[in-house]
Design a protein around this motif. Structure first.
Motif, PDB file in Angstrom:
ATOM      1  N   ARG A  58       0.844  -1.277  -0.095  1.00 21.60           N
ATOM      2  CA  ARG A  58      -0.016  -0.055   0.008  1.00 21.60           C
ATOM      3  C   ARG A  58       0.770   1.344   0.009  1.00 21.60           C
ATOM      4  NH1 ARG A  58      -5.565  -0.549   1.279  1.00 21.60           N
ATOM      5  NH2 ARG A  58      -5.970  -2.360   2.491  1.00 21.60           N
ATOM      6  N   ALA A  59       2.105   1.039   0.280  1.00 12.59           N
ATOM      7  CA  ALA A  59       2.936   2.179   0.476  1.00 12.59           C
ATOM      8  C   ALA A  59       3.194   3.139  -0.769  1.00 12.59           C
ATOM      9  CB  ALA A  59       4.254   2.092   1.330  1.00 12.59           C
ATOM     10  N   SER A  60       3.313   4.507  -0.452  1.00  6.15           N
ATOM     11  CA  SER A  60       3.766   5.359  -1.785  1.00  6.15           C
ATOM     12  C   SER A  60       5.138   5.398  -1.782  1.00  6.15           C
ATOM     13  CB  SER A  60       3.340   6.861  -1.330  1.00  6.15           C
ATOM     14  OG  SER A  60       3.633   7.332  -0.020  1.00  6.15           O
ATOM     15  N   GLU A  61       5.881   5.028  -0.814  1.00  8.90           N
ATOM     16  CA  GLU A  61       7.204   4.931  -0.941  1.00  8.90           C
ATOM     17  C   GLU A  61       7.815   3.585  -0.758  1.00  8.90           C
ATOM     18  OE1 GLU A  61      10.696   7.020  -1.204  1.00  8.90           O
ATOM     19  OE2 GLU A  61       8.929   7.742  -1.469  1.00  8.90           O
ATOM     20  N   PRO A  62       8.687   2.921  -2.005  1.00 10.15           N
ATOM     21  CA  PRO A  62       9.266   1.636  -1.800  1.00 10.15           C
ATOM     22  C   PRO A  62      10.053   1.432  -0.608  1.00 10.15           C
ATOM     23  CG  PRO A  62      10.426   2.741  -3.646  1.00 10.15           C
ATOM     24  CD  PRO A  62       9.262   3.936  -2.903  1.00 10.15           C
ATOM     25  N   PRO A  63      10.291   0.214  -0.032  1.00  9.00           N
ATOM     26  CA  PRO A  63      11.168  -0.013   0.861  1.00  9.00           C
ATOM     27  C   PRO A  63      12.671   0.521   0.272  1.00  9.00           C
ATOM     28  CG  PRO A  63      10.668  -1.943   0.130  1.00  9.00           C
ATOM     29  CD  PRO A  63       9.700  -0.963  -0.448  1.00  9.00           C
TER      30      PRO A  63
END
Length: 268
Positions: free
Chosen positions: A102-107
């Motif tokens: 769901r995150a807008s920023e990748p790990p």
């Protein structure tokens, strides 16, 4: 393919047919190649409007209690999958969700990139992550190989999420382990299960004084908790793929402490 993989393969196919009518399906079985030394497979489960990819590792015997394995800010990588395999080898069903879906920023790829780590960590809304973790436990409740008695263990960012899961009111969560995760004191009163908190003395982001304040808040609130601060250990000391922080002695002791905690509260 070994006997264990054949059993998991057949189990996955059979449960796909059983659960499709309920709207819960596994992905096609993709058993990880032996060269990676991983023994589980990728599945997915529904959470709201999306499906969450997750790594599932099964014990030799079932049904068994289950443990949710919650990844660091570096995401669902082979290290976290290997931790899930270790949990399964101890007799528990292990499910490690990819909460970054769901995150807008990748790990982040680089552990030294502090800004990338901060952006990734803040791109996950804690309340949304809690719902996605609860959905993972709901998924396990419908699997014949899992008993509805659950634990959680999380690392770094995942440690904080393990704590939030313990404060989310999920009724079948019997215990939660926090490896050097953030523990906001305002959530202490909401904790509904025993906690094991594992921290490093040299953790600059979660210093010992903050850990002691957390321990005291738990004590005042009448919560069951065991807190351990490892002398000389840094943040992330359990991750054996990060030589700059890994502490073999502290990691080995913390793992045995975690297993004792699971045996006490989950059985197996």
């Amino acid at each position: 393919m070994g006997e264990r993989d054949e059993r998991a393969d057949e189990l996955s196919r059979r449960e796909f047919l059983e659960q499709t009518a309920l709207g819960v399906s596994t992905l096609a079985v993709n058993v990880v190649q032996a060269s990676t030394k991983l023994r589980g497979q990728m599945v997915e489960y529904p959470s709201g409007e999306i499906k969450i990819p997750a790594y599932l590792s099964l014990p030799q015997r079932s049904p068994a209690p289950a443990v949710l394995v919650i990844h660091e800010v570096f995401g669902l990588n082979d290290h976290i999958k290997s931790v899930a395999d270790r949990v399964a080898q101890e007799g528990y069903v292990a499910l490690a969700p990819n909460l970054f879906v769901r995150a807008s920023e990748p790990p982040p790829r680089d552990a030294s990139n502090v800004e990338a780590i901060r952006r990734a960590a803040t791109s996950l809304a804690p309340d949304v992550a809690a719902r996605d973790m609860q959905a993972g436990l709901d998924f396990l409740k419908m699997r014949k190989f899992a008993r509805p008695r659950f634990g959680s263990v999380g690392f770094c960012m995942g440690g904080g999420l393990s704590y939030r899961l313990a404060a989310s009111g999920y009724p079948e969560l019997a215990c939660a382990v926090i490896f050097y995760g953030r523990t906001p004191l305002e959530l202490v009163e909401k904790v509904t299960c025993p906690l094991l908190g594992i921290f490093g003395e040299l953790d600059r982001s979660i210093p010992p004084q903050a850990v002691r304040e957390f321990e005291e808040a738990l004590r005042r609130a009448g919560k069951r908790a065991e807190i351990k601060i490892y002398p000389g250990a840094k943040h992330g000391f359990f991750n054996d793929t990060r030589s700059e922080v890994y502490d073999a002695q502290a990691a080995a002791d913390a793992w045995q402490r975690t297993l004792r905690f699971f045996r006490e509260h989950l059985g197996a």
